[in-house]
Write a protein that holds these residues in place. Structure first.
Motif, PDB file in Angstrom:
ATOM      1  N   LEU A 267       0.858  -1.190   0.000  1.00 14.77           N
ATOM      2  CA  LEU A 267       0.000   0.000   0.000  1.00 14.77           C
ATOM      3  C   LEU A 267       0.887   1.231   0.000  1.00 14.77           C
TER       4      LEU A 267
ATOM      5  N   THR B  47       0.725  -6.218   9.685  1.00 12.60           N
ATOM      6  CA  THR B  47       1.557  -5.606   8.647  1.00 12.60           C
ATOM      7  C   THR B  47       2.972  -6.184   8.709  1.00 12.60           C
TER       8      THR B  47
ATOM      9  N   HIS C 219      -1.846   3.630  10.750  1.00 11.19           N
ATOM     10  CA  HIS C 219      -2.394   2.417  10.137  1.00 11.19           C
ATOM     11  C   HIS C 219      -1.702   1.171  10.676  1.00 11.19           C
TER      12      HIS C 219
ATOM     13  N   ALA D 115      -6.983  -0.716   2.278  1.00 12.01           N
ATOM     14  CA  ALA D 115      -6.541  -2.015   2.798  1.00 12.01           C
ATOM     15  C   ALA D 115      -7.624  -3.075   2.624  1.00 12.01           C
TER      16      ALA D 115
END
Length: 275
Positions: A32, A131, A124, A98
């Protein structure tokens, strides 16, 4: 790489973007890309990183938050863009993106954010512990009015206190969408956006201990340490954090795109080799 222009639904304006994916390579995962203040998905890092990231086997989603560019219109004369951005909306937009990736089989993408996108990236990732890696490209420190002296000077010079009081008065009077011109870098902001910028942004360094995944923090040597606190973030990070200071490099990496490409890809390849 192959590229598809995409649109991501939100509760108001959709997010435009580009989805890039490798051809003839095994997919390692997804990335991302969060753009910086008044930027968009087709300039800066969201433009020059996908060609090398797809070579590594990563699908890349670069997209506009609702706070993109400075001002724009879509299908009417109603204005939209960075002049109206709010922190909560930026956080929501990153979550929308996401979710779009997760629906396509990528539930845990790498996050790469430049400048304000880097600050939003720390939010985030602190809220998405799955992540696998975070890359901060000149991420600013965020924080409330006590932490943002550099931004205040950039925005309004020695008139900040005066203009901030004007913006708060407009918000209190129900005129938060009224635009205010500034002598500094952001040119124009709505009253609501200005107040939001200095009252709701979290402090990047306060979020650092909550981030456990590997982090790379990049800063150009022409950028000041105080607003872009790479070393301080590394000292506070909850996991491993590498710092790269790029020589002959400004905030927008002009002329140094190849150096950033090399730093990012070598580091990310190393993270995935160790998995």
């Amino acid at each position: 790489m192959r590229t598809e222009l995409i649109s991501i639904e939100t509760d108001t304006t959709p997010l435009d973007g580009a989805f890039h994916w490798p051809e003839h390579r095994l997919l390692r995962g997804a990335v991302l890309l969060f753009h910086g203040n008044t930027m968009n998905f087709y300039v800066g890092a969201p433009r020059f990183l996908p060609p090398v990231l797809t070579e590594l086997g990563f699908a890349c989603l670069a997209f506009n938050r609702r706070g993109h560019d400075i001002l724009s219109v879509r299908d009417s004369r109603a204005a939209e863009g960075g002049a109206f951005q709010r922190t909560s909306e930026g956080v929501a937009d990153n979550n929308h993106a996401a979710a779009w990736l997760a629906d396509r089989g990528f539930p845990a993408p790498v996050v790469i954010g430049h400048s304000n996108g880097g600050m939003l990236g720390t939010i985030h990732v602190s809220e998405h512990p799955e992540t696998p890696a975070l890359i901060l490209l000149s991420a600013h420190r965020g924080g409330g009015i006590e932490h943002t002296r550099n931004s205040q000077r950039m925005l309004a010079g020695d008139r900040f206190a005066e203009v901030f009081e004007k913006a708060k008065a407009l918000v209190a009077a129900g005129k938060g969408s009224e635009l205010i011109l500034f002598p500094g870098w952001w040119y124009v902001l709505s009253a609501e956006s200005m107040v939001d910028r200095f009252t709701t942004m979290p402090h990047t360094l306060d979020l650092a201990p909550r981030i456990k995944c590997p982090v790379l923090y990049v800063r150009g040597d022409q950028e000041a340490k105080e607003p872009y606190p790479a070393e301080d973030f590394a000292a506070r990070a909850g996991g491993p954090c590498d710092v790269e200071i790029v020589p002959n490099c400004d905030h927008f990496y002009r002329g140094r795109e190849a150096a950033i490409q090399s730093i990012v890809t070598k580091w990310l390849a190393g993270v995935y080799r160790s998995k």
